[in-house]
Design an enzyme around this catalytic site. Sequence first.
Site, short mmCIF file in Angstrom:
data_model
loop_
_atom_site.label_atom_id
_atom_site.label_comp_id
_atom_site.label_asym_id
_atom_site.label_seq_id
_atom_site.Cartn_x
_atom_site.Cartn_y
_atom_site.Cartn_z
N ASP A 1 -23.14 -10.61 -7.84
CA ASP A 1 -22.67 -9.81 -6.71
C ASP A 1 -22.84 -10.68 -5.46
O ASP A 1 -23.81 -11.42 -5.33
CB ASP A 1 -23.51 -8.54 -6.60
N ASP B 1 -28.32 -6.04 -6.76
CA ASP B 1 -29.45 -5.43 -6.08
C ASP B 1 -29.16 -4.02 -5.60
O ASP B 1 -30.05 -3.32 -5.17
CB ASP B 1 -29.87 -6.28 -4.87
#
Length: 792
Positions: free
Chosen positions: A298, A531
């Site tokens: 990401d 996250d």
Amino acid sequence: MLTDLRGLTSAEVAERVAAGHVNTLPARSGRTTLEIVRANVVTRVNGILFVLFVFVMITGHIEQGIFGLLIIANSSIGIIQELRAKRTLDNLAVVGEAHPIVIRDGTHHRITRDDVVLDDLIEVTPGDQIVVDGSVVAADYLEVDESLLTGEADPVAKGPGDQVLSGAFVVAGNGVYRAEKIGAEAYAAQITAQAAKFTLVSSELRQGINRILKVVSYLLVPVAVLTIAVQFNQPDTPWREAVLRMTAALVPMVPEGLVLLTSMAFALGVVRLGRRQCLVQELPAIEGLARVSVVCADKTGTLTQHAMTVGEVVDLTDGEVPLREVLSQLVASDPSPNASMLAIAGAIPPAATRWKAVARAPFTSARKWSGISFAGEGNWVIGAPDVLGDAALARRAEAIGVTGHRVLLLASSDTRVDAPEAPGTLRPAALIVLDQLVRPDAAETLAFFRHQRVDIKVISGDNAASVGAVTRSLGVTTKAPVDARRLPPPGDAFADTVNDSDVFGRVTPEQKRQMVTALQSRGHTVAMTGDGVNDVLALKDADLGVAMGSGAPATRAVAQIVLLDDKFASLPYVLAEGRRVIGNVERVAKLFLTKTIYAVTLALVIGLLGLPMPFLPLQMTVVGWFTIGIPAFLLSLAPNRERARPGFVSRTLAVAVPAGLIVAGVSIVTYLLTRGFGDVSDLVQEQASTATLTALIMTATWVLATVARPYLWWRVGLVAFAYSFYFTVFATPAFREFLSLDISDAGSMRTGIIAGVVGMALVEAAWWVTAAVRRERPRLWGMPAPLEAVSH
């Protein structure tokens, strides 16, 4: 509404603690110290060795029972390593676990998960995990994702009185719920309890070893029975000598160090990664590291830092709208600001006098916008320009985004933000340009993965052009970024696009999950880093989930590895550790199984021929230590950069079977040539045994020489040390006497040496032939680059 709650008083909390109504969960690291000791002492291998040790002690030849030290070594090393891993995991788990916020005496307290008591009021915001079962007391647009429990990916709106279950996590809004089922009673209490547990659960590597050991155990029984029968029926052989030769035949059959070194390698990997602030929540994740072929990263929080700053506010209304006032009101009215809103708050402080908010739409990764409706001040939304704006505005924002900035659109609406048809008809007010800070170690880390032939897929919910600008600056790819909204539905075309492209923008949480599945369908072993709440589903489905320590508790709960210090640069070390463990275990497995195969073959053939075993326990113990045990221990600790491949059992047996048969064949031929059949004198028996041992040592040590390839200086030294040690043993009278060796017969020794040279040549030939059959390119020499220098 949420601030009016007072929760339990200190006295009420004390009463519940005294009554045992605390969220007590199973130990983080699984087995207790006593269970660890018992599991490492009371093993099948130790049991077999102990029985044989007792037999040798009965004969009175204490020196022949030195192999009994293996029981102590096996147990001690296993206990020490597992206790070290347990301590490391316990210490790291305290940092990595969820820390809920409870309301007590009207104030908020952040406590450990285990300190929650019955009836506690627990406050939750986006990304928080529901740690115990309960019912909602207050909610402000609260939405909960229960996909980890139900498999349904759509978030569920929760209001006062609704039930929430442990294991779910908050995706939008905030709220407070009362703890009603705690500890073992909670629906999914084991999810978080198991997250940091030290286990040796199933893995391809361990399953392969267990399969091999099962076959070996089947062979041991008939061979052992035959050996015992033959040795005790030798003419003119005292029972003590029969016991010793029986023991010498049986001890090498047991691959005593294989399971030990496998467990030790896993545990040592946990400790090493722990020193780098990497929490390994499931031990087989070490193995998964070695097999990774694709890393899905990401962008936000992984390649870029969480912190952003406002670079520019582009007014689209020619001053008609007080942009600063609107933004300050949005900042003041957002109870759970995300990273973008925090960046705006850093430039524009919250309004001192707030407008009255009558409706709120929290930000979600699926819709890409958030908004607030104010009484008398209109409805305001903020989010992705290509989602909220028209084509012209989207192109303008993309032109800014291609330079690596993140762009948000502020717009007013004619529709309340909580209406089903929201956001409605919009009037653009401003483009907010945010500067993203790239992690300083991101470029080197990505270069390392390219060098290791691991593909990188950057998957982000941000604008594709903006993501592409960041990834190009990091050297990820030269290919054009893909807007996920234009991807075909899941299927072959979808999988082909995902497999062939490297950068994706505007990806929804469900699409991230689908991308992981698509890559797996193309034969990849996928690691997913993330996250945020939008990464949870993909982390859960990936072969290896890697979460950032500062990320949402939900991501840490489902990931196998947590980078507690948020350093993306730790991933190369994580990958290298996995490869070290798997590569080295496969290497030492070849040594141990070679010994087992030649021991079983020797015992079987010698038994069928009705001859006494040529060796004594002490002789086989020395060979086992200096040809197998000590070299295997050192090889298991060495760096190893080779990517793990499937087929562990076939590759191991492809080396061990021919090598073991060659060692056994050379030894049997030498024994028959120097001893012959029938009854012989003790002198001839000892001379023949010495010659046979010579042939076995020369051949078996050359197996070590082939297994140690590709050579590095220390591996060459390891092989040279083994040969030098054996030469010293045979050349020193004191050693010869201690080991019952007789080199006085030149003819027998000549036969043994020639047989040993032939055996070495056959092992060498087998190494090349088996490599050719498996279509591998054998390497004699190789120096892996230091991890720190790989990217340069």
